[in-house]
Design a protein around this motif. Structure first.
Motif, PDB file in Angstrom:
ATOM      1  N   THR A   1      -5.041   1.054   0.185  1.00 10.20           N
ATOM      2  CA  THR A   1      -4.205   1.925   1.016  1.00 10.20           C
ATOM      3  C   THR A   1      -3.369   1.100   1.994  1.00 10.20           C
ATOM      4  O   THR A   1      -2.163   1.318   2.137  1.00 10.20           O
ATOM      5  CB  THR A   1      -5.096   2.903   1.818  1.00 10.20           C
ATOM      6  N   PHE A   2      -4.019   0.157   2.651  1.00 11.06           N
ATOM      7  CA  PHE A   2      -3.290  -0.653   3.624  1.00 11.06           C
ATOM      8  C   PHE A   2      -2.237  -1.522   2.932  1.00 11.06           C
ATOM      9  O   PHE A   2      -1.147  -1.731   3.474  1.00 11.06           O
ATOM     10  CB  PHE A   2      -4.263  -1.512   4.450  1.00 11.06           C
ATOM     11  N   ILE A   3      -2.530  -2.020   1.721  1.00  9.77           N
ATOM     12  CA  ILE A   3      -1.522  -2.782   0.967  1.00  9.77           C
ATOM     13  C   ILE A   3      -0.311  -1.893   0.685  1.00  9.77           C
ATOM     14  O   ILE A   3       0.830  -2.315   0.859  1.00  9.77           O
ATOM     15  CB  ILE A   3      -2.126  -3.340  -0.349  1.00  9.77           C
ATOM     16  N   GLY A   4      -0.590  -0.651   0.290  1.00  8.60           N
ATOM     17  CA  GLY A   4       0.503   0.281  -0.002  1.00  8.60           C
ATOM     18  C   GLY A   4       1.366   0.582   1.213  1.00  8.60           C
ATOM     19  O   GLY A   4       2.562   0.820   1.096  1.00  8.60           O
ATOM     20  N   ILE A   5       0.774   0.541   2.398  1.00  5.42           N
ATOM     21  CA  ILE A   5       1.540   0.776   3.628  1.00  5.42           C
ATOM     22  C   ILE A   5       2.314  -0.485   4.021  1.00  5.42           C
ATOM     23  O   ILE A   5       3.481  -0.419   4.401  1.00  5.42           O
ATOM     24  CB  ILE A   5       0.596   1.203   4.785  1.00  5.42           C
ATOM     25  N   VAL A   6       1.664  -1.645   3.923  1.00  2.00           N
ATOM     26  CA  VAL A   6       2.237  -2.875   4.495  1.00  2.00           C
ATOM     27  C   VAL A   6       3.327  -3.499   3.616  1.00  2.00           C
ATOM     28  O   VAL A   6       4.383  -3.863   4.125  1.00  2.00           O
ATOM     29  CB  VAL A   6       1.115  -3.914   4.759  1.00  2.00           C
ATOM     30  N   VAL A   7       3.083  -3.615   2.311  1.00  2.00           N
ATOM     31  CA  VAL A   7       4.007  -4.383   1.462  1.00  2.00           C
ATOM     32  C   VAL A   7       5.460  -3.878   1.557  1.00  2.00           C
ATOM     33  O   VAL A   7       6.370  -4.680   1.724  1.00  2.00           O
ATOM     34  CB  VAL A   7       3.496  -4.447   0.004  1.00  2.00           C
TER      35      VAL A   7
END
Lengths: 241, 105
Positions: free
Chosen positions: A177-183
């Motif tokens: 989830t955090f990868i999907g927000i950050v990238v």
């Protein structure tokens, strides 16, 4: 009447844009519920944490600390440190929400999460927050909140039934989830530098007590991003378009 | 442990960090420079949570094909980079993680 319809449509847009993040929060909520009850928290307190604290990564960390019999004061302090990033989310959203009465500001602040911040700030940056942006944020927040309660409950039940529920690796949902927000946010050189510095510092400082390494690493990443922006002025303006 | 006190304490500090800055920046105008710096906060904080979770899922550095968190995370980064969308990122990341854990790690 027209305003009502427009508010309703905006609310649904907030729900719709949050659906992918609800998918990521589902296993994460379940693993929290399972970990909490296998680690020694009562089912009522586990659900109470989701209802009243409503901050996934800090609940997850608290469940781990409870299993290690860490004192109450230290758990509350750790929660404060882990959730400090929400202060910066709130500060970023404040100017967009200042025209609203307390009956709006209180619930929107209470339900402010990484996920709702990510979709809301994108919407406010692209389309502005007036006249009905708060309905968008409410839609996102309400959908995330209900989703989190449901999946916490599922995890609590699973945790009571199967001892192994906590070891399924469902905590990976937080990572993805955090990868999907950050990238998608890493669109400029300063943003990339900020992420690289924060990520590598977090690994190097992982052994600092009470998760303080996380906070120090984040501050280093913010400072690196701001410094890089001073080095390459103008690069960042492109990402604001 | 007093569970009511625990939940109340966690709820109080969490609500305070969410609410107080929101109200303050709504009342005083922060300089434009402050907002430029604030834009790095989500990237820095979430990366600082995510990278150790990928590289050291058990608390110790674990770089190699035996670490499903690392493999699944790299797949999610690739999916996010390529699609710029949340849904494919989350679905592909979780699928690769689950398959890798089952078959390889």
């Amino acid at each position: 009447m027209v305003a009502q319809t427009s508010a309703g449509r905006t609310l649904l847009a907030g729900v719709r844009d949050t659906l992918p993040l609800m998918l990521g929060a589902a296993p994460f909520g379940a693993i929290f519920g399972a970990l909490a009850v296998t680690g020694g928290l009562s089912p009522g307190a586990a659900l109470g944490m989701s209802l009243f604290v409503y901050a996934g990564s800090s609940q997850f960390i608290a469940a781990g600390l409870i299993a290690e019999s860490v004192s109450l004061g230290l758990i509350v302090l750790t929660t404060f440190v882990v959730n400090l990033r929400h202060a910066l989310y709130g500060a970023s959203l404040g100017p967009h929400l200042k025209h609203l009465p307390q009956t709006w500001q209180l619930p929107l602040a209470f339900t402010l999460t990484d996920e709702t911040f990510a979709v809301t700030i994108l919407r406010f940056t692209e389309r502005g927050s007036r006249p009905d942006g708060h309905w968008y944020m409410l839609g996102s927040a309400a959908a995330m909140y209900i989703n989190w309660q449901v999946w916490t409950a599922v995890g609590i039940i699973a945790g009571q039934q199967f001892e192994d529920a906590a070891s399924l690796g469902l905590d990976f949902a937080m990572v993805v989830t955090f990868i999907g927000i950050v990238v998608p946010l890493i669109a400029t050189r300063p943003m990339l530098i900020s992420a690289l510095v924060a990520g590598s510092s977090a690994v190097l400082l992982n052994d600092l007590p009470n998760r303080t390494g996380l906070l120090v690493a984040a501050l280093l990443g913010i400072a690196a991003g701001a410094a890089a922006e001073a080095l390459w002025p103008g690069e960042d303006a492109a990402a604001d378009e | 442990m007093n569970e009511i006190l625990l939940v109340a304490g966690m709820a109080a500090v969490t609500f305070a960090v969410r609410y107080i800055p929101l109200v303050i920046t709504g009342r005083i105008d922060l300089p434009e420079r402050a907002f430029r710096v604030l834009r790095y906060v989500p990237v820095a904080v979430l990366t600082a949570i995510t990278v150790p979770a990928m590289l050291m899922p058990t608390g110790e550095l674990q770089i190699g094909p035996g670490n499903a968190y690392l493999v699944g995370g790299l797949a999610a980064i690739a999916a996010a980079w390529w699609s710029k969308k949340l849904l494919p990122t989350i679905v592909i990341g979780m699928a690769v993680f689950a398959a890798w854990r089952l078959l390889v790690a």
